[in-house]
Scaffold this motif. Sequence first.
Motif, PDB file in Angstrom:
ATOM      1  N   ASP A 280       5.203   6.954  10.582  1.00 51.71           N
ATOM      2  CA  ASP A 280       4.232   6.373   9.638  1.00 51.71           C
ATOM      3  C   ASP A 280       3.335   7.521   9.197  1.00 51.71           C
ATOM      4  OD1 ASP A 280       2.244   5.171   8.203  1.00 51.71           O
ATOM      5  OD2 ASP A 280       2.078   3.437   9.503  1.00 51.71           O
TER       6      ASP A 280
ATOM      7  N   LEU B 214       1.685   8.028   6.340  1.00 51.96           N
ATOM      8  CA  LEU B 214       0.417   7.584   5.714  1.00 51.96           C
ATOM      9  C   LEU B 214      -0.019   6.276   6.351  1.00 51.96           C
ATOM     10  CD1 LEU B 214       1.026   8.190   1.882  1.00 51.96           C
ATOM     11  CD2 LEU B 214      -0.309   9.593   3.437  1.00 51.96           C
ATOM     12  N   ARG B 215      -0.953   6.242   7.273  1.00 49.01           N
ATOM     13  CA  ARG B 215      -1.545   7.412   7.862  1.00 49.01           C
ATOM     14  C   ARG B 215      -1.500   7.358   9.383  1.00 49.01           C
ATOM     15  NH1 ARG B 215      -7.349   6.167   5.346  1.00 49.01           N
ATOM     16  NH2 ARG B 215      -6.474   4.076   5.520  1.00 49.01           N
ATOM     17  N   ALA B 216      -0.991   6.265   9.927  1.00 50.71           N
ATOM     18  CA  ALA B 216      -1.197   6.017  11.368  1.00 50.71           C
ATOM     19  C   ALA B 216      -0.753   7.184  12.258  1.00 50.71           C
ATOM     20  CB  ALA B 216      -0.508   4.731  11.787  1.00 50.71           C
TER      21      ALA B 216
ATOM     22  N   GLU C 139      -7.445   0.154  10.540  1.00 47.50           N
ATOM     23  CA  GLU C 139      -7.716  -0.258   9.153  1.00 47.50           C
ATOM     24  C   GLU C 139      -7.092  -1.609   8.862  1.00 47.50           C
ATOM     25  OE1 GLU C 139      -5.022  -0.644   6.665  1.00 47.50           O
ATOM     26  OE2 GLU C 139      -3.678  -0.178   8.313  1.00 47.50           O
TER      27      GLU C 139
ATOM     28  N   LEU D 117      -6.380  -0.778   4.153  1.00 45.00           N
ATOM     29  CA  LEU D 117      -6.756   0.644   4.039  1.00 45.00           C
ATOM     30  C   LEU D 117      -8.184   0.957   4.497  1.00 45.00           C
ATOM     31  CD1 LEU D 117      -5.147   1.655   0.608  1.00 45.00           C
ATOM     32  CD2 LEU D 117      -4.084   1.582   2.863  1.00 45.00           C
TER      33      LEU D 117
ATOM     34  N   ASN E  50      -8.830   4.549   9.887  1.00 42.47           N
ATOM     35  CA  ASN E  50      -7.511   5.146  10.133  1.00 42.47           C
ATOM     36  C   ASN E  50      -7.377   6.471   9.388  1.00 42.47           C
ATOM     37  OD1 ASN E  50      -4.819   5.431  10.925  1.00 42.47           O
ATOM     38  ND2 ASN E  50      -4.041   4.237   9.193  1.00 42.47           N
TER      39      ASN E  50
ATOM     40  N   THR F 150      -3.396  -0.846  12.947  1.00 44.53           N
ATOM     41  CA  THR F 150      -3.190  -0.572  11.523  1.00 44.53           C
ATOM     42  C   THR F 150      -2.161  -1.567  10.988  1.00 44.53           C
ATOM     43  OG1 THR F 150      -1.361   1.003  11.763  1.00 44.53           O
ATOM     44  CG2 THR F 150      -3.609   1.890  11.921  1.00 44.53           C
ATOM     45  N   THR F 151      -2.076  -1.664   9.684  1.00 41.12           N
ATOM     46  CA  THR F 151      -1.246  -2.721   9.087  1.00 41.12           C
ATOM     47  C   THR F 151       0.228  -2.594   9.475  1.00 41.12           C
ATOM     48  OG1 THR F 151      -2.772  -2.614   7.238  1.00 41.12           O
ATOM     49  CG2 THR F 151      -0.770  -3.897   6.907  1.00 41.12           C
ATOM     50  N   ASN F 152       0.748  -1.391   9.410  1.00 39.39           N
ATOM     51  CA  ASN F 152       2.183  -1.226   9.656  1.00 39.39           C
ATOM     52  C   ASN F 152       2.495  -0.352  10.871  1.00 39.39           C
ATOM     53  OD1 ASN F 152       3.031  -2.424   6.912  1.00 39.39           O
ATOM     54  ND2 ASN F 152       1.645  -0.781   6.331  1.00 39.39           N
ATOM     55  N   GLY F 153       1.760   0.752  10.992  1.00 41.12           N
ATOM     56  CA  GLY F 153       2.122   1.770  11.983  1.00 41.12           C
ATOM     57  C   GLY F 153       2.027   1.308  13.425  1.00 41.12           C
TER      58      GLY F 153
ATOM     59  N   LEU G 107      -3.782   4.754  -1.654  1.00 36.80           N
ATOM     60  CA  LEU G 107      -4.802   5.502  -0.898  1.00 36.80           C
ATOM     61  C   LEU G 107      -5.684   6.321  -1.840  1.00 36.80           C
ATOM     62  CD1 LEU G 107      -2.772   6.681   2.228  1.00 36.80           C
ATOM     63  CD2 LEU G 107      -4.893   5.354   2.275  1.00 36.80           C
TER      64      LEU G 107
END
Length: 244
Positions: free
Chosen positions: A26, A28-30, A71, A74, A84, A103-106, A212
Amino acid sequence: MKISVFFTPLAVTQNTVGGATVLVIDILRANTTIVTAFANGARSVVPAAAADEAITLAQSLQSENTVLVGEKRLEPIPGFALGNSPLEMTREVVGGKTLVMSTTNGTAAYQTVNSAETVIVGAAVNFTAAAAYAREIFDANGELVIVCSGREKQFALEDAYTAGRFAQAVASGRGRGAVEFNDGAIAAKELVRRYGDRWKRAVAASAAARALKQAGYKNDIDAATESDVYDIVPVYKNKLIALP
Ligand code: MLT
């Protein structure tokens, strides 16, 4: 020998990652934030699936050395000490601390690979070190699975390009046909043919980078696309990321 790339954690099953060596991406940005935090002395990172889980985990750790990081859409999460952004991970703030991070995805992606044998944290900032670490294990057991965090359960260009870079680096120097690539790995390597070694160009083309930038985090994109800033490889094991 086989290298597989999965573009989202949705493809992860016991069958695809159980007992395997996995590299999670990941950029951006994790992962960039995680690697930067370790470079500045963080002791460990506990990835959470969501903000409320992070709060519960932090409470259960009951330590003054715990910092909530993360985050949502973001932006820093209200009540969390840090967002994040890799730029926030200064030694003064994270040195000696355990970061509980959502974080949302990472961070959610890590939770999908609990059954893997080894899980490596990969980003541009630790690219050569992480690729060398993965390659050493790949030499021994002949298999590597690369899992992209993706974006909202969808393909993310910046992670797919990064996956191609890792697939190429880990397989390099072997004869034609020596490594079998799944279709995801073939497609990821095609992105490397398109963008070459230009991290900034490949990542800038992504929707995540555009979002971002619009949110005022261009400096984070710049930081995330500097390669080989750190010579460290955080590893996820027993629900905790640490330096081996
Ligand atoms: C994520 O894990 O979803 C990302 O790191 C999002 C972000 O850029 O903060």
